[in-house]
Scaffold this motif. Structure first.
Motif, PDB file in Angstrom:
ATOM      1  N   THR A 114     -12.803  -1.314  -1.319  1.00  0.00           N
ATOM      2  CA  THR A 114     -11.585  -0.735  -0.473  1.00  0.00           C
ATOM      3  C   THR A 114     -10.392  -1.742  -0.466  1.00  0.00           C
ATOM      4  OG1 THR A 114     -13.222   0.251   1.260  1.00  0.00           O
ATOM      5  CG2 THR A 114     -10.846  -0.357   1.728  1.00  0.00           C
ATOM      6  N   HIS A 159       1.105   0.002   0.511  1.00  0.00           N
ATOM      7  CA  HIS A 159       1.839   0.864   1.082  1.00  0.00           C
ATOM      8  C   HIS A 159       3.148   1.150   0.287  1.00  0.00           C
ATOM      9  CE1 HIS A 159      -0.811   0.349   4.517  1.00  0.00           C
ATOM     10  NE2 HIS A 159      -0.388  -0.750   4.554  1.00  0.00           N
ATOM     11  N   TRP A 214       4.513   4.598  -1.328  1.00  0.00           N
ATOM     12  CA  TRP A 214       5.280   5.365  -0.503  1.00  0.00           C
ATOM     13  C   TRP A 214       6.786   5.186  -0.205  1.00  0.00           C
ATOM     14  CZ3 TRP A 214       2.826   9.750   0.177  1.00  0.00           C
ATOM     15  CH2 TRP A 214       1.415  10.037   0.265  1.00  0.00           C
ATOM     16  N   HIS A 262      -7.713   4.710  -2.280  1.00  0.00           N
ATOM     17  CA  HIS A 262      -6.890   4.539  -0.999  1.00  0.00           C
ATOM     18  C   HIS A 262      -5.996   6.064  -0.747  1.00  0.00           C
ATOM     19  CE1 HIS A 262      -3.789   2.922   1.360  1.00  0.00           C
ATOM     20  NE2 HIS A 262      -2.960   3.657   0.901  1.00  0.00           N
ATOM     21  N   LEU A 263      -5.512   6.574  -1.775  1.00  0.00           N
ATOM     22  CA  LEU A 263      -5.011   7.893  -1.694  1.00  0.00           C
ATOM     23  C   LEU A 263      -5.916   9.143  -1.179  1.00  0.00           C
ATOM     24  CD1 LEU A 263      -2.472   7.956  -4.678  1.00  0.00           C
ATOM     25  CD2 LEU A 263      -1.990   7.587  -2.355  1.00  0.00           C
ATOM     26  N   ASP A 313      -8.843   8.447   0.166  1.00  0.00           N
ATOM     27  CA  ASP A 313      -9.487   8.447   1.556  1.00  0.00           C
ATOM     28  C   ASP A 313      -8.401   8.417   2.722  1.00  0.00           C
ATOM     29  OD1 ASP A 313     -11.836   7.864   0.299  1.00  0.00           O
ATOM     30  OD2 ASP A 313     -11.897   5.596   0.392  1.00  0.00           O
ATOM     31  N   THR A 314      -7.181   8.452   2.333  1.00  0.00           N
ATOM     32  CA  THR A 314      -6.076   8.414   3.563  1.00  0.00           C
ATOM     33  C   THR A 314      -5.727   9.822   3.844  1.00  0.00           C
ATOM     34  OG1 THR A 314      -4.002   7.957   4.069  1.00  0.00           O
ATOM     35  CG2 THR A 314      -4.358   8.296   1.931  1.00  0.00           C
ATOM     36  N   SER A 333      -3.168  10.782   5.022  1.00  0.00           N
ATOM     37  CA  SER A 333      -1.568  11.071   4.765  1.00  0.00           C
ATOM     38  C   SER A 333      -1.109  12.143   4.071  1.00  0.00           C
ATOM     39  CB  SER A 333      -1.091   9.758   4.651  1.00  0.00           C
ATOM     40  OG  SER A 333      -1.263   9.257   3.405  1.00  0.00           O
TER      41      SER A 333
END
Length: 518
Positions: free
Chosen positions: A24, A31, A34, A68-69, A71-72, A74
């Protein structure tokens, strides 16, 4: 026809292993994907089409950002919000596939990638199965059963996307360079899929910047990881040396700055270098000595791995070699205690078996090249009779290499670093060590114990815990671990024998090992 049969036919052993095992991301990092205007990931996501290529050197953090992408939430929320704003109101499906360098052949193949994505899509939206129901039925009739191949999988994949205009698909596919085949083949596959589904499909893929990917992917946008991770590396190293920075201020900030310069954007290099520097700092080395140590560290990953092996305690090298050789050769991930049993049955090294000893020795002798990862049980693909042998408790986690580049380094340098020569002059490789462990464990299982005996031992331990309302004891943990290793042996010993024979080209060696155990 129900979709359950379709989903079951797509599953294969270890389908989700790689994603689960990727580390992880460090807190408050990544960040920037983005927010930095030149990256244009956010704008590409809004555009709705094409390929976004995340490129980078080995160890630069490509898999970490893909996890990361994946699991998020967003991405899914952004896509849903955009559909609402534009008034299209399409449903959103987000799925991911991670090629697995140490997995089965299926986990490194285009067939495995399409099976994984199809499985996730139909699991999320069972109604989409209707788009491939006829093709699935036709395959079963023509072949007398379910026999997947790349052509049929690609047909089903395109059918679901092209026949679902009210659904927007977003797929992440990590490590194209770990595909078991030519880069050009997998690049062409993704390009053709992207061009065939321009209205409702977006693909975010990652790989090293190999020439075939550069020439054939034709991405809408791309980023180069090592150009973007300087701030994240600073956060990581500042966190590692936080106590020293608090005490000594600018002197250790200088060390952090120099680590960033030397790292050249490679997170795995930072991790290994920081670990060595932190150990030295805790032993009392002053800042000048630490900076000199840093200056002496090689830039190339293979060289730093060789440096780690060269610095191992001479008394521990054989033990470390055996652990590493078995780990890169095993067809299935092992728990710390399973690895201890494997080393024991291969070499007779150990007499005590508990989790503390197993984990302590791995950390103490392998120079950080082996790590632990908590994970779900990877044994879902076993026969029910074998599944029943396992505890119902949470799986205790597995031993893994610190990075896939460690596997590549050890694999290509095995003749110099991992093989031991017996008195008869024959090289004993990791596959032969693992085969020897399997043979000795099978003999032990037949002559000294049995699966039923182990079940009884575990049952007695469990009943004692229930009576006393204690958590799982060392007795039960050890019984479970021993049982798991025997099950591993029963499942994989033939594969281990084949691998040992293929690698060494010494059929007689395998026969001799078997004959000595009669």
């Amino acid at each position: 026809m129900k979709s359950a049969e379709f989903l079951q036919s797509l599953e294969f052993h270890g389908m989700a292993n790689r994603q689960d095992l990727i580390e992880t991301s460090y807190p408050d990092t990544l960040h920037w994907i983005w927010t930095r205007p030149h990256i244009r990931f956010k704008e590409w996501l809004q555009s709705g089409t094409g390929i976004f290529w995340i490129a980078g050197k080995a160890g630069s953090g490509k898999s970490t950002i893909m996890k990361h992408l994946a699991d998020t939430p967003s991405i899914s929320l952004r896509l849903q919000n955009q559909e609402a704003i534009t008034g299209k109101g399409r449903g959103v499906v987000v799925a991911a596939c991670f090629f697995d360098y140490k997995g089965s052949r299926m986990a490194k193949s285009a067939e495995g990638m399409l099976r994984t994505l199809l499985y996730h899509v139909v699991s999320l939206r069972s109604n989409l199965f209707h788009a491939v129901e006829d093709e699935f039925r036709r395959m079963k009739q023509q072949h007398g059963g379910i026999i997947w191949n790349l052509r049929i999988l690609e047909t089903c994949f395109l059918a679901i996307i092209q026949h679902s205009p009210q659904t927007r698909f977003f797929f992440l596919v990590d490590a194209l360079d770990e595909y078991e085949g030519e880069d050009a083949v997998v690049a062409e596959l993704f390009t053709s899929i992207s061009e065939a589904c321009t209205k409702n499909l977006q693909l975010c893929v990652s790989s090293r910047p190999h020439i075939d990917f550069r020439e054939q992917l034709n991405p809408s946008e791309m980023l180069l990881m090592e150009n973007e991770t300087g701030g994240d590396i600073r956060k990581y190293t500042s966190g590692i040396f936080e106590k020293f920075i608090q005490r000594h201020g600018d002197t250790y900030r200088t060390l952090v700055n120099q680590i960033i310069v030397h790292a050249q954007g490679l997170f795995i290099w930072v991790k290994l270098a920081s670990r060595e520097l932190l150990r030295a700092a805790k032993r009392g080395e002053d800042i000048e000595s630490l900076l000199k140590r840093l200056q002496g560290m090689p830039q190339e990953l293979d060289d730093i791995y060789q440096r780690i092996l060269d610095q191992l305690d001479p008394e521990d090298r054989n033990e470390a070699r055996t652990m590493l050789a078995i780990t890169i050769s095993t067809p299935e991930y092992l728990t710390p205690l399973q690895l201890r049993y494997a080393v024991h049955f291969a070499t007779g090294k150990y007499t005590d078996f508990n989790t503390y000893l197993a984990e302590t020795r791995i950390l103490a002798v392998c120079g950080g090249l082996l790590e632990f990862e908590e994970t779900d049980s990877p044994y879902e693909g076993l026969e029910p009779t074998l599944q029943d042998m396992y505890s119902t408790k949470a799986y205790p986690g597995i031993v893994r290499l610190a990075h896939h580049t460690v596997f590549q380094f050890l694999s290509k340098s095995a003749p110099e670093t991992l093989e031991a020569t017996e008195t008869d002059g024959k090289l004993i490789t990791g596959n032969v060590l693992l085969l020897n462990a399997c043979i000795n464990a099978l003999v032990d299982l037949v002559e000294q114990t049995s699966i039923e005996t182990l079940h009884e031992e575990r049952g007695r331990a469990s009943s004692t815990l229930v009576e006393r309302d204690w958590p799982e004891s060392n007795l039960e943990i050890e019984a479970n671990a021993r049982l798991r290793f025997y099950v591993f042996v029963l499942q994989w010993w033939i594969t281990c024998a084949q691998n040992a024979e293929w690698e060494t080209n010494q059929v007689q060696l395998v026969i001799n090992l078997l004959e000595t155990k009669k």
